[in-house]
Write an enzyme that holds these catalytic residues in place. Structure first.
Site, mmCIF file in Angstrom:
data_model
loop_
_atom_site.group_PDB
_atom_site.id
_atom_site.type_symbol
_atom_site.label_atom_id
_atom_site.label_comp_id
_atom_site.label_asym_id
_atom_site.label_seq_id
_atom_site.Cartn_x
_atom_site.Cartn_y
_atom_site.Cartn_z
ATOM 1 N NE ARG A 147 -0.817 -2.712 2.398
ATOM 2 C CZ ARG A 147 -0.191 -3.998 2.466
ATOM 3 N NH1 ARG A 147 -0.081 -4.657 1.656
ATOM 4 N NH2 ARG A 147 0.438 -4.102 3.599
ATOM 5 C CB CYS B 259 -3.240 -2.886 7.045
ATOM 6 S SG CYS B 259 -2.077 -1.958 5.757
ATOM 7 C CB THR C 77 -0.925 1.881 4.637
ATOM 8 O OG1 THR C 77 0.184 2.160 5.708
ATOM 9 C CG2 THR C 77 -0.557 2.604 3.431
ATOM 10 C CB THR D 102 3.953 3.709 6.060
ATOM 11 O OG1 THR D 102 2.628 4.090 5.583
ATOM 12 C CG2 THR D 102 3.761 2.526 6.901
ATOM 13 C CE LYS E 247 4.816 -3.587 6.319
ATOM 14 N NZ LYS E 247 3.766 -4.271 6.511
ATOM 15 C CB CYS F 66 2.684 1.200 10.790
ATOM 16 S SG CYS F 66 3.233 -0.024 9.877
#
Length: 489
Positions: A295, A329, A331, A373, A415, A446
């Site tokens: 994303r 999530c 984003t 992000t 991640k 995030c």
């Protein structure tokens, strides 16, 4: 004047094979009932029958029978059938199990009988039942005709044992196609036993008994009516009666964005659910799809559009019977407005519920820091949500935002599976920058960041307390609340 829209076409799937003769009888009588109402051309009826095997010749609700019925219902679901017709008393002994695992309504034969008695025999309280040994032992009729309003009676055993079970399942019984002679005489003796006990009406507890209900009434000297339950069921269906499924509330989860955050969300749903046993927990349908395009890359103009992949995943959850959708999530919420109008179930907006909870907890707050992000920051989704609550968004400086991105996406970032070391140093640098700007409340925007900053509050060296808000936990709590509201509705 615009034309009146046509009513949606009804459709029914009849599960045959449980007793082949009786199932066909219900199908025939349903067609008769629809014809009598002038609606035979207004509904699609699918009659499906397959050999059930050995359990079809016994009076037990075996595993084989249960799985046969479930597979038939699942097939009807996939074919778009609107409701299930289940002409089998034995299968109604595990009706709750079926309802809990299907999205299709099942027309309840026992409800049809109770409805008929209340309408046609409102004064009858002593109900005689010609049922198999298994159905009697299950207490099926007692559940639908409970005391003190009703008293359920069964034939007394005589020298030949259980007359009803023998008449249907015994050698040369109704199951073999013998609809008169010895089986009918055994049922006549069983019905006489019910009359002697004071029964005011007799109900079949086997659809095979309904096959010979009229012959039984003609043969015997009974002074009480014998109900054709197959006909009652057929007329009930033709009237459009159906019961909603009693399936448990289900939360659909768009997983894989990212995978660790999905597991974290599930753990928080479990942790926030008040439960004394496994069955008290919320049903989750997780579609783990790590192949949804990134994303952040897309929002920064460097990657593939994830809209279709997100929408396809949501549709799978919708098709799977989810009552709502959670996307752990932050984003991905930049795309929610695009896909929500095409869904029939709501996406619980993690950003909205997070900002609302902040406003409730801190009514005088004016500024909120955001660690997220660059894609989330650039999309403005949090900034707009905060502004709607009268809050100003604080974001890290450009240099500090680079370190935040390294903490998330870097070679040693969260991640990539890291939660200690350089990723911790980078995220702390971004947090310190927000604190210097005056942030006392910071959103971990995030879903991987709570893995780096799992605490709810951080005490600085100068003693200042910084509240860290975890949107994943807020989303989990809201899903639990919605599930609880549904249970108590």
């Amino acid at each position: 004047m615009s034309p009146t829209p046509a009513s949606p076409r009804r459709s029914y799937g009849i599960i045959g094979g449980l007793g082949p003769l009786a199932s066909a009888d219900v199908f025939f009588k349903l067609m008769q009932a629809m014809a009598a109402r002038g609606s035979i051309g207004e509904a699609d009826v699918v009659f499906e029958q397959h050999p059930l095997g050995s359990s079809g010749a016994t009076s037990a609700a075996t595993t084989e029978r249960k799985l046969y019925v479930f597979d038939m219902i699942r097939d009807f679901e996939q074919r778009g059938v609107g409701a299930v017709v289940l002409p089998c008393f034995l299968s109604h002994t595990f009706l709750d199990e079926l309802k809990a695992n299907t999205t299709l309504p099942i027309v309840d034969m026992m409800e049809a009988l109770r409805h008929h008695l209340e309408q046609a025999f409102p004064q009858s309280t002593r109900i005689g039942v010609l049922a198999s040994d298994y159905t009697r032992a299950s207490g099926l009729f007692e559940r639908y005709f409970p005391t003190p309003r009703f008293e359920v009676l069964y034939p007394r055993l005589d020298a030949d044992g259980d007359l009803v079970t023998e008449a249907v399942y015994g050698p040369g019984g109704i199951k073999t196609g013998q609809l008169d002679g010895a089986p009918l005489m055994k049922l006549d003796r069983a019905a006489a036993s019910l009359q002697a006990q004071g029964a005011q009406v007799i109900l079949p507890g086997l659809t095979e008994v309904a096959l010979v209900a009229q012959a039984l009434a003609r043969l015997s000297t009974l002074a009480i009516p014998v109900i054709d339950s197959n006909q009652v069921y057929a007329r009930y269906i033709a009237e459009g009666q159906r019961q909603a499924t009693s399936k448990p509330f289900k939360v659909g989860v768009v997983g894989g964005v990212g995978p660790a955050a999905t597991v974290d969300f599930m753990q928080k749903v479990v942790r926030n659910t008040p439960a004394a046993r496994d069955q008290d927990h919320i049903k989750l349908h997780v579609e783990q799809n790590p192949q949804i395009p990134d994303r952040t890359e897309n929002l920064l103009g460097q990657g593939q559009d994830p809209t279709i992949a997100l929408y396809a995943t949501c549709k799978k959850l919708e098709d799977g019977g989810a009552d709502l959708i959670a996307i752990p999530c932050n984003t991905a919420h930049a795309y929610v407005e695009r896909i929500q109008p095409r869904l029939s179930i709501p996406i619980v907006n993690m950003l909205t519920v997070t900002v609302q909870s902040i406003r409730e907890r801190f009514p005088t707050l004016r500024q909120v820091g955001l660690l997220a992000t660059s894609g989330t920051l650039g999309s403005g989704v949090y900034e707009r949500a905060l502004a709607e609550q009268g809050l100003q968004q604080l974001r890290p400086s450009a240099a500090m935002q680079e370190r935040v991105m390294q903490a998330i996406y870097g070679r040693h970032g969260v991640k990539a599976g890291y939660t200690e070391g350089v990723c911790q140093e980078d995220i702390r640098a971004g947090l310190d920058d927000l604190v210097r700007q005056g942030a006392q409340v910071v959103i971990l925007g995030c879903t991987e960041l709570p893995l780096l900053l799992p605490m709810a509050e951080l005490v600085q060296e100068d003693g200042q307390r910084i509240t860290l808000v975890d949107p994943t936990d807020t989303l989990a709590r809201r899903c639990v609340e919605l599930a609880g509201e549904r249970r108590t509705a």
